[in-house]
Design an enzyme around this catalytic site. Structure first.
Site, short mmCIF file in Angstrom:
data_model
loop_
_atom_site.label_atom_id
_atom_site.label_comp_id
_atom_site.label_asym_id
_atom_site.label_seq_id
_atom_site.Cartn_x
_atom_site.Cartn_y
_atom_site.Cartn_z
N ARG A 119 26.58 -35.61 106.08
CA ARG A 119 25.22 -35.54 106.63
C ARG A 119 24.21 -36.43 105.88
NH1 ARG A 119 28.31 -34.36 109.60
NH2 ARG A 119 28.62 -32.40 110.74
N SER A 152 21.56 -27.66 114.22
CA SER A 152 21.90 -26.94 112.99
C SER A 152 20.76 -27.05 111.98
CB SER A 152 23.18 -27.49 112.38
OG SER A 152 24.28 -27.27 113.22
N GLU A 198 19.27 -29.34 106.97
CA GLU A 198 19.79 -30.45 107.76
C GLU A 198 18.69 -31.01 108.65
OE1 GLU A 198 23.34 -31.05 111.03
OE2 GLU A 198 23.83 -30.00 109.16
#
Length: 295
Positions: free
Chosen positions: A168, A217, A287
């Site tokens: 990520r 998310s 995130e």
């Protein structure tokens, strides 16, 4: 006195960003700029003698704009940056192209490896920036290189290795705007590709609150854990602060129930991080990006 560079594209002052985000919250951009093309963007960056702060904006799918808005210039690359073309057995894709649109293009042209994009909201540029992934695949698996421009107006190229993809995230310089992404092509069967895309869509619709005002998310999965399990274990499924809540369907998704502020969402996320850490000793990392000023 604010002096803006002379451009061919479009400026808007005190521009409401709320309607551009999936959460439908947040304040205004001091200046909103949509460049006509990459040369127009370069011209703006070179002329930015006042060193106005710059933020880039994609599809607004994984971001919270704080209620105080954004100081300086918000740059959004429009349709002129979303082209898809074949060159030398590679796909060259503009960074503002939606992940979903590229997935559909690849299915129509029997190109495999892009099926997972149908389940990832947002743009190609944003996907590279966070090494977005789902259903066993990530951007690092399909990217050959990117073409970008830095805030000084220099065009740059980064290979997959130079990008330094991580979970990520990546190792790219911060003051960078991705313009194009080069992907490798692997031929497949259109019908099989479509079947896989349908499987992904069905899985998303049954496990994620895709019809709600959400941003995907909320937290990255810590090594060895799943964020939703930690949140659930801490008793926070459905937990609410103001107009924001953790989804009952998937508790790693935050939802604007209709009247949430950006502060509600950020406070909720920070509260969840605190309680999960107290409950399990694991520190969740955001995130979702949070940018802008507090009121």
């Amino acid at each position: 006195m604010l002096i803006l560079p002379i451009v061919k594209g479009e400026y808007k002052k005190d521009y409401n960003l709320k309607h551009l985000t999936w959460f439908k919250v947040g304040g205004n951009a001091e200046i909103f700029f949509k460049p006509l093309d990459s040369e127009d963007l370069k011209s703006f960056l070179i002329q930015n003698k006042q060193k106005l702060p710059i933020k880039t904006f994609g599809a607004g799918s994984n971001i919270i704009i704080r209620d105080g808005g954004i100081e300086g210039v918000v740059i959004k690359l429009g349709q002129n940056f979303s082209n898809i073309e074949f060159i030398d057995n590679h796909l060259i894709v503009g960074s503002s192209c939606l992940n979903y649109n590229l997935a559909k293009f690849c299915q129509a042209n029997a190109i495999s490896g892009f099926e997972f994009l149908v389940g990832i909201p947002g743009t190609i540029g944003g996907g590279v920036a966070m090494n977005a992934g789902a259903y066993g695949s990530e951007f690092k698996d399909i990217v050959v290189q990117i073409e970008a421009i830095d805030f000084a107006g220099n065009f740059l190229t980064f290979t997959n290795e130079a990008i330094g993809f991580k979970y990520r995230s990546n190792n790219l310089p911060k003051n960078l705007i991705i313009l194009k992404v080069v992907f490798k092509i692997n031929k497949g069967d259109s019908e099989n590709i479509l079947l896989r895309m349908n499987e992904i869509n069905n899985a998303r619709s049954s496990t994620q609150p895709i019809k709600e005002r959400t941003g995907g998310s909320t937290f990255a999965n810590p090594e060895g854990h799943k964020s939703w399990e930690l949140i659930d274990k801490a008793g926070l499924r459905g937990y609410r602060i103001g107009g924001a809540s953790m989804s009952e369907l998937h508790c790693n998704f935050m939802i604007n129930n209709g009247d949430a502020t950006a502060k509600d969402l950020e406070d909720l996320g920070d509260f969840v991080r605190q309680k999960v850490c107290e409950d399990s000793g694991v520190k969740l990392e955001w995130e979702i990006k949070r940018i802008g000023r507090h009121p």
